[in-house]
Design a protein around this motif. Sequence first.
Motif, short mmCIF file in Angstrom:
data_model
loop_
_atom_site.label_atom_id
_atom_site.label_comp_id
_atom_site.label_asym_id
_atom_site.label_seq_id
_atom_site.Cartn_x
_atom_site.Cartn_y
_atom_site.Cartn_z
N LEU A 1 -8.05 17.14 -6.50
CA LEU A 1 -9.13 17.41 -7.44
C LEU A 1 -9.64 18.85 -7.33
N ASP A 2 -9.75 19.34 -6.13
CA ASP A 2 -10.27 20.70 -5.92
C ASP A 2 -9.12 21.68 -5.72
N PRO A 3 -9.29 22.93 -6.17
CA PRO A 3 -10.50 23.54 -6.74
C PRO A 3 -10.70 23.30 -8.23
N TRP A 4 -9.76 22.58 -8.88
CA TRP A 4 -9.87 22.36 -10.32
C TRP A 4 -11.23 21.80 -10.71
N ALA A 5 -11.70 20.76 -10.01
CA ALA A 5 -12.95 20.10 -10.40
C ALA A 5 -14.13 21.05 -10.35
N GLY A 6 -14.17 21.91 -9.35
CA GLY A 6 -15.26 22.88 -9.27
C GLY A 6 -15.22 23.87 -10.42
N HIS A 7 -14.01 24.31 -10.76
CA HIS A 7 -13.86 25.22 -11.90
C HIS A 7 -14.29 24.55 -13.20
N ILE A 8 -13.96 23.26 -13.35
CA ILE A 8 -14.33 22.52 -14.56
C ILE A 8 -15.85 22.43 -14.69
N ARG A 9 -16.53 22.16 -13.60
CA ARG A 9 -17.99 22.04 -13.67
C ARG A 9 -18.62 23.38 -14.05
N ALA A 10 -18.07 24.47 -13.53
CA ALA A 10 -18.60 25.79 -13.89
C ALA A 10 -18.36 26.09 -15.36
N LEU A 11 -17.19 25.74 -15.86
CA LEU A 11 -16.88 25.96 -17.27
C LEU A 11 -17.76 25.10 -18.16
N ALA A 12 -17.95 23.86 -17.77
CA ALA A 12 -18.76 22.93 -18.58
C ALA A 12 -20.22 23.34 -18.62
N ALA A 13 -20.66 24.16 -17.68
CA ALA A 13 -22.04 24.64 -17.70
C ALA A 13 -22.30 25.58 -18.87
N ARG A 14 -21.23 26.10 -19.47
CA ARG A 14 -21.36 26.92 -20.68
C ARG A 14 -21.47 26.00 -21.89
N PRO A 15 -22.56 26.03 -22.62
CA PRO A 15 -22.75 25.06 -23.71
C PRO A 15 -21.81 25.25 -24.88
N ASN A 16 -21.10 26.36 -24.95
CA ASN A 16 -20.19 26.62 -26.07
C ASN A 16 -18.75 26.24 -25.75
N VAL A 17 -18.57 25.34 -24.78
CA VAL A 17 -17.23 24.88 -24.40
C VAL A 17 -17.16 23.37 -24.55
N VAL A 18 -16.08 22.90 -25.16
CA VAL A 18 -15.77 21.47 -25.24
C VAL A 18 -14.38 21.26 -24.64
N CYS A 19 -13.99 20.01 -24.45
CA CYS A 19 -12.76 19.72 -23.71
C CYS A 19 -11.98 18.60 -24.39
N LYS A 20 -10.67 18.78 -24.42
CA LYS A 20 -9.79 17.74 -24.96
C LYS A 20 -9.29 16.83 -23.84
N VAL A 21 -9.46 15.53 -24.06
CA VAL A 21 -8.87 14.53 -23.18
C VAL A 21 -7.44 14.34 -23.68
#
Length: 301
Positions: A200-220
């Motif tokens: 999961l790490d470091p990917w998960a940490g990077h994802i949380r930082a990216l998701a903190a930007r309100p102008n980002v969405v993610c494709k499942v």
Amino acid sequence: MNGAPAGPAPHTRPPRRPVPAAPVVDAHHHVWDLSVRDQDWITGPAMAPIRRDFGVADLAPEAHAAGVGATVLVQTVTVPEETPEFLALADGSDLIAGVVGWTDLTAPGIADTLAALRELPGGDKLVGIRHQVQGEPDPEWLLRPAVQDGLAAVAAAGLAYDLVVLPHQLPAATAAAALLPQLTFVLDHLGKPPIATGALDPWAGHIRALAARPNVVCKVSGMVTEAAWDAWSARTLRPYTETVLDAFGSARLMFGSDWPVCRLAASYAEVMDVTRTLTADLSENERRAVFGATATAVYGL
């Protein structure tokens, strides 16, 4: 008989009709015709199952069987000819509601190029731009001044920008999103986590930082091909979907099949089924977001 006529007995009332489910949006798929253009990334024996032509006529029955009513067609190769071809294809399709194309972000005339694409047949279905950042050796390619200028032009044109990056490129994506708050970034394939290893790490940490930007969405999307192709399951995928659900929330997630690439590991129906399983605990409104509302809003479908 005296008195008002009796009303219908309860058992004679017509049954209530169930409210139909909202049509699903598949926010990420591809097509290609090898007689028109080679897909030079489809090499080796492991990729042989998808080294053939895939068109809308192949996709449509699988998508419709899965309840999909609209799709977003996404670029595959970095050549300028592909985007007009995709727009023309979308123009003649009732299924394709949007196209994420490619153009050179670093070209000085990118604003004019985007405007010209909009004038082509199907140009009204251009909803985003994507570049294969995952193939760039520079982990901070997104932060180059010329690229930043191109991304600003994408935002000015009212388009989204799809991010196809590897985990080590996620910090630059986060920085780019901070520099360009006017641009909506759409992260493809969860940022390609190392599902096959279970890490999961470091990917998960990077994802949380990216998701903190309100102008980002993610494709499942794209999960089954990041997992072990012959050994994936809802259990092996769940930690990654739970991470993005926690980080982005359902209102910033959208389903994508990644067809026909998914066929390396799973059928269209299997991708849909496992995504439904992984989101089964969400509320009805949350599932509507993941399976259609988010993509419709972000891409303006």
